[in-house]
Design an enzyme around this catalytic site. Structure first.
Site, PDB file in Angstrom:
ATOM      1  N   HIS A 101      18.949  13.619  12.688  1.00 32.96           N
ATOM      2  CA  HIS A 101      18.937  12.535  12.158  1.00 32.96           C
ATOM      3  C   HIS A 101      17.766  11.660  11.325  1.00 32.96           C
ATOM      4  CE1 HIS A 101      20.124   9.446   9.628  1.00 32.96           C
ATOM      5  NE2 HIS A 101      20.661   9.133  10.090  1.00 32.96           N
ATOM      6  N   SER A 120      24.716   4.530  13.631  1.00 28.42           N
ATOM      7  CA  SER A 120      24.102   3.357  13.928  1.00 28.42           C
ATOM      8  C   SER A 120      25.938   2.973  14.202  1.00 28.42           C
ATOM      9  CB  SER A 120      23.881   2.306  12.820  1.00 28.42           C
ATOM     10  OG  SER A 120      22.600   2.867  12.382  1.00 28.42           O
ATOM     11  N   GLU A 145      30.060   6.713   5.059  1.00 31.31           N
ATOM     12  CA  GLU A 145      30.002   5.369   4.753  1.00 31.31           C
ATOM     13  C   GLU A 145      29.551   4.444   3.458  1.00 31.31           C
ATOM     14  OE1 GLU A 145      26.066   3.904   6.947  1.00 31.31           O
ATOM     15  OE2 GLU A 145      26.135   6.225   7.353  1.00 31.31           O
ATOM     16  N   ASN A 168      16.781   9.247   2.523  1.00 26.68           N
ATOM     17  CA  ASN A 168      17.825   8.716   3.501  1.00 26.68           C
ATOM     18  C   ASN A 168      19.466   9.641   2.990  1.00 26.68           C
ATOM     19  OD1 ASN A 168      20.089   8.790   6.097  1.00 26.68           O
ATOM     20  ND2 ASN A 168      19.002   6.985   6.764  1.00 26.68           N
ATOM     21  N   THR A 228      13.524   3.515   2.242  1.00 22.64           N
ATOM     22  CA  THR A 228      14.344   4.822   2.593  1.00 22.64           C
ATOM     23  C   THR A 228      15.944   5.543   2.295  1.00 22.64           C
ATOM     24  OG1 THR A 228      15.958   3.691   3.883  1.00 22.64           O
ATOM     25  CG2 THR A 228      13.507   4.332   5.238  1.00 22.64           C
ATOM     26  N   LYS A 283       8.982  10.202  15.977  1.00 24.21           N
ATOM     27  CA  LYS A 283       9.463   9.574  16.771  1.00 24.21           C
ATOM     28  C   LYS A 283      10.344   9.663  17.501  1.00 24.21           C
ATOM     29  CE  LYS A 283       8.352   5.644  13.985  1.00 24.21           C
ATOM     30  NZ  LYS A 283       7.364   4.221  14.777  1.00 24.21           N
ATOM     31  N   CYS A 342      26.323   6.921  10.027  1.00 24.30           N
ATOM     32  CA  CYS A 342      25.363   8.727   9.867  1.00 24.30           C
ATOM     33  C   CYS A 342      26.211   9.637  10.754  1.00 24.30           C
ATOM     34  CB  CYS A 342      23.853   8.483   9.965  1.00 24.30           C
ATOM     35  SG  CYS A 342      23.649   7.442   9.050  1.00 24.30           S
ATOM     36  N   ASP A 391       0.765  -1.421   0.046  1.00 19.53           N
ATOM     37  CA  ASP A 391      -0.327   0.277  -0.269  1.00 19.53           C
ATOM     38  C   ASP A 391       0.666   1.157  -0.163  1.00 19.53           C
ATOM     39  OD1 ASP A 391      -1.496   2.158   0.231  1.00 19.53           O
ATOM     40  OD2 ASP A 391      -2.907   1.375   2.674  1.00 19.53           O
ATOM     41  N   SER A 406      17.017  -1.309  15.696  1.00 20.16           N
ATOM     42  CA  SER A 406      17.993   0.378  15.320  1.00 20.16           C
ATOM     43  C   SER A 406      17.088   1.269  15.321  1.00 20.16           C
ATOM     44  CB  SER A 406      17.977   0.568  13.840  1.00 20.16           C
ATOM     45  OG  SER A 406      16.774   1.084  13.170  1.00 20.16           O
TER      46      SER A 406
HETATM   47  P1  HMG Z   1       8.399  -1.524   8.529  1.00 18.95           P
HETATM   48  O1  HMG Z   1       8.487  -2.556   7.549  1.00 18.95           O
HETATM   49  O2  HMG Z   1       8.247  -0.368   7.214  1.00 18.95           O
HETATM   50  O3  HMG Z   1       7.630  -1.098   9.185  1.00 18.95           O
HETATM   51  O4  HMG Z   1      10.286  -0.844   8.887  1.00 18.95           O
HETATM   52  P2  HMG Z   1       6.466  -1.240  10.184  1.00 18.95           P
HETATM   53  O5  HMG Z   1       5.145  -2.033   9.471  1.00 18.95           O
HETATM   54  O6  HMG Z   1       6.572  -1.324  11.467  1.00 18.95           O
HETATM   55  O7  HMG Z   1       5.664   0.127   9.751  1.00 18.95           O
HETATM   56  C1  HMG Z   1       6.269   1.639   9.318  1.00 18.95           C
HETATM   57  C2  HMG Z   1       5.016   2.368   9.967  1.00 18.95           C
HETATM   58  O8  HMG Z   1       4.680   2.829   9.183  1.00 18.95           O
HETATM   59  C3  HMG Z   1       3.811   1.478  11.240  1.00 18.95           C
HETATM   60  O9  HMG Z   1       3.817   3.002  11.561  1.00 18.95           O
HETATM   61  C4  HMG Z   1       2.757   1.805  10.214  1.00 18.95           C
HETATM   62  O10 HMG Z   1       1.500   1.417  11.401  1.00 18.95           O
HETATM   63  C5  HMG Z   1       3.293   2.458   9.693  1.00 18.95           C
HETATM   64  P3  HMG Z   1       4.870   3.769  13.587  1.00 18.95           P
HETATM   65  O11 HMG Z   1       3.949   2.547  14.363  1.00 18.95           O
HETATM   66  O12 HMG Z   1       6.390   3.485  13.159  1.00 18.95           O
HETATM   67  O13 HMG Z   1       3.522   4.791  13.291  1.00 18.95           O
HETATM   68  N1  HMG Z   1       1.949   1.180   8.688  1.00 18.95           N
HETATM   69  C6  HMG Z   1       1.104   2.243   7.500  1.00 18.95           C
HETATM   70  N2  HMG Z   1       0.826   3.842   7.485  1.00 18.95           N
HETATM   71  C7  HMG Z   1      -0.602   4.283   6.421  1.00 18.95           C
HETATM   72  N3  HMG Z   1      -0.773   2.943   6.136  1.00 18.95           N
HETATM   73  C8  HMG Z   1      -0.603   1.574   5.811  1.00 18.95           C
HETATM   74  C9  HMG Z   1       0.438   1.251   6.622  1.00 18.95           C
HETATM   75  N4  HMG Z   1       1.571   0.067   6.766  1.00 18.95           N
HETATM   76  C10 HMG Z   1       2.577   0.501   7.439  1.00 18.95           C
HETATM   77  N5  HMG Z   1      -0.968   1.209   4.989  1.00 18.95           N
HETATM   78  C11 HMG Z   1      11.899   0.968   9.347  1.00 18.95           C
HETATM   79  C12 HMG Z   1      10.219   0.408   9.106  1.00 18.95           C
HETATM   80  C13 HMG Z   1      12.283   1.805   9.558  1.00 18.95           C
HETATM   81  C14 HMG Z   1      12.510  -1.034  10.306  1.00 18.95           C
HETATM   82  C15 HMG Z   1      12.515   0.256   7.468  1.00 18.95           C
HETATM   83  O14 HMG Z   1      11.841   1.532   7.577  1.00 18.95           O
HETATM   84  C16 HMG Z   1      13.822   0.301   8.331  1.00 18.95           C
HETATM   85  O15 HMG Z   1      14.553  -1.116   8.407  1.00 18.95           O
HETATM   86  N6  HMG Z   1      14.875   1.457   7.572  1.00 18.95           N
HETATM   87  C17 HMG Z   1      16.515   1.362   8.417  1.00 18.95           C
HETATM   88  C18 HMG Z   1      16.801   1.249   9.115  1.00 18.95           C
HETATM   89  C19 HMG Z   1      16.229   2.800   9.362  1.00 18.95           C
HETATM   90  O16 HMG Z   1      16.170   3.458   9.041  1.00 18.95           O
HETATM   91  N7  HMG Z   1      16.443   2.860  11.084  1.00 18.95           N
HETATM   92  C20 HMG Z   1      16.230   4.063  11.403  1.00 18.95           C
HETATM   93  C21 HMG Z   1      17.123   4.264  12.389  1.00 18.95           C
HETATM   94  S1  HMG Z   1      18.883   4.342  12.810  1.00 18.95           S
HETATM   95  C22 HMG Z   1      19.592   4.828  11.843  1.00 18.95           C
HETATM   96  O17 HMG Z   1      18.610   6.139  11.849  1.00 18.95           O
HETATM   97  C23 HMG Z   1      20.708   5.146  11.079  1.00 18.95           C
HETATM   98  C24 HMG Z   1      20.604   5.082  10.014  1.00 18.95           C
HETATM   99  O18 HMG Z   1      20.541   6.205   8.824  1.00 18.95           O
HETATM  100  C25 HMG Z   1      22.145   4.162   8.960  1.00 18.95           C
HETATM  101  C26 HMG Z   1      23.805   5.116   9.802  1.00 18.95           C
HETATM  102  O19 HMG Z   1      23.647   5.701  10.980  1.00 18.95           O
HETATM  103  O20 HMG Z   1      23.851   5.497   8.369  1.00 18.95           O
HETATM  104  C27 HMG Z   1      19.859   4.276   8.963  1.00 18.95           C
END
Ligand code: HMG
Length: 396
Positions: A238, A319, A84, A286, A156, A247, A116, A32, A206
């Protein structure tokens, strides 16, 4: 308390001129679209075509900086690159970019790596250097973010670079004070072994690591400065995906409520102090090291004259993990920082590419660097499958 009169005197951005609509990605991933658009807050991802890499993006961002601001190359004594997604294990991006730009040979060049957080670590080193010398320092954040095709991290992704000039008595942002509100915890939330182009990530973990680091570094900041997050006109985080900012703000509300009453609702606060900068991240994705500074550029493009001298709170997370909470004051003259970063022009001139082009560009990029390690497997009910051969799968 480290009271500096140093900070950001010039800042510019480079965004590759192509993007993928996340609606198109959602269609290909049979998801979706609101999962990506509303659930993560992302809209588009910037795509670097195969000829572009973190070196060319860094050089482009610096070219823009030298074009738009009064800076002489001769005054530069240090060039640090936060990245990175470097193109070589030994030779830093900084060294190649130094050559491309024709910077003075009396100049220190190195890359700084901590996911990051790298660019913020570099910024910290640059500030210390500038404080002690009469010269300026450049910091460039440059990255291409890649996750596996079809994985939760894929929507992302992004690509881009931000170049920053650090000087004494800066016109854009003075770090005052720049205290040691840093936090490190060794975790495997996100990493990328040398044989891989895309990151391995434990996504939900993460997010927890990010929030834990935010809480800890904010508490250090609060204790060291006597300031609270309520003192800031804007809060910049970030941004791995825009929903993360909400969040983060929610966590700050919870933490601050232990000390004093927070006089506004989360929704109202988010709209007023966080959302104004987020459009840039939603359009680009990102960009790892540059993500926080892309948000800053977003704010600098859309701020008002009345924001002169506003105090900004900034949170950087990498991270692995390392994080820092710091603050800065916008310069008193808005002409020095309003509409100078090149961001709006970069976003205006982009071309939309198809999902098929996006996959083809990935193949070209990953094949280019990884040799035969990464392979395009084929189509499954119209959907392209992209996998690693067994040797790589067994390692990851
Ligand atoms: P996901 O599978 O999309 O997780 O992965 P989800 O199923 O929990 O869905 C995310 C949100 O979408 C949820 O809302 C759902 O309810 C909503 P929340 O509970 O979070 O408020 N949702 C919907 N909303 C409306 N309509 C719909 C619908 N379906 C679901 N139909 C995840 C999310 C962040 C885990 C994934 O994108 C990921 O692995 N991302 C990469 C890692 C990341 O970004 N981590 C963030 C923190 S770490 C960081 O920032 C460091 C980084 O930049 C790296 C570095 O430092 O180099 C990543």
């Amino acid at each position: 308390m480290g009271n500096y009169e140093v900070g950001i005197d010039a800042i510019s951005v480079y965004i590759p001129p192509y993007y993928l609509e996340l609606k198109d990605l959602a269609l290909a991933n049979r998801t979706d679209p609101d999962h990506y658009l509303v659930g993560l807050g992302c809209r588009r991802m910037a795509l670097a075509p195969p000829g572009e890499d973190p070196v060319t993006m860094a050089a482009e961002a610096l070219e823009t900086l030298f074009e738009r601001y009064a800076v002489s190359k001769g005054e530069i004594g240090m060039l640090l690159v936060g990245t990175e997604s470097s193109v070589d294990e030994a030779k830093p991006v900084a060294s190649i970019v130094h050559g491309l730009l024709g910077l003075p040979s009396r100049c220190r060049t190195l890359d700084v790596k901590h996911a990051c957080y790298g660019a913020t670590g570099a910024l910290r080193l640059a500030c210390d250097y500038v404080e002690k010398t009469a010269r300026g320092a450049l910091v460039v954040a440059t990255d291409i973010a890649l996750y596996d095709i079809g994985s939760p991290g894929e929507p992302t992704q992004g690509a881009g670079a931000v170049a920053i000039l650090v000087r004494k008595n800066p016109k854009i942002l003075t770090f005052e004070p720049f205290v040691e509100a840093v936090y490190t915890r060794h975790v495997w939330d996100f990493f990328r072994p040398p044989h891989r182009q895309s990151a391995i990530v434990d996504g939900h973990f993460s997010v927890q690591c990010y929030l834990e680091a935010l809480e800890a570094s904010y508490l250090f900041f609060r204790e060291a400065t006597g300031r609270s997050f309520l003192d800031f006109q804007y809060l910049l985080f970030h941004i791995p995906f825009p929903k993360m900012a909400k969040k983060a703000l929610a966590r700050l509300h919870q933490v601050e409520a232990r000390f004093s009453e927070v006089p506004c609702s989360l929704e109202e606060d988010f709209e007023r102090r966080v959302e104004p900068a987020l459009y840039a991240n939603a359009e680009v994705g990102n960009i790892y090291c540059g993500s926080l500074y892309l948000s800053l550029c977003g704010l600098l493009e859309r701020a008002q004259d009345s924001d002169a001298s506003a105090l900004l709170g900034l949170f950087s997370y990498g991270s692995g993990s390392c994080a820092e909470f710091f603050c800065g004051r916008l310069g008193p003259d808005p002409n020095a920082w309003l509409g100078q970063t090149g961001l709006l022009e970069a976003l205006k001139d982009r071309k939309r590419v198809t999902y098929e082009d996006y996959v083809a560009w990935r193949e070209a990029r990953e094949g280019e660097i990884g040799g035969k390690r990464f392979r395009f497997k084929g189509l499954d009910k119209g959907r392209r499958l992209y996998t690693s051969p067994k040797r790589d799968e067994s390692r990851s």
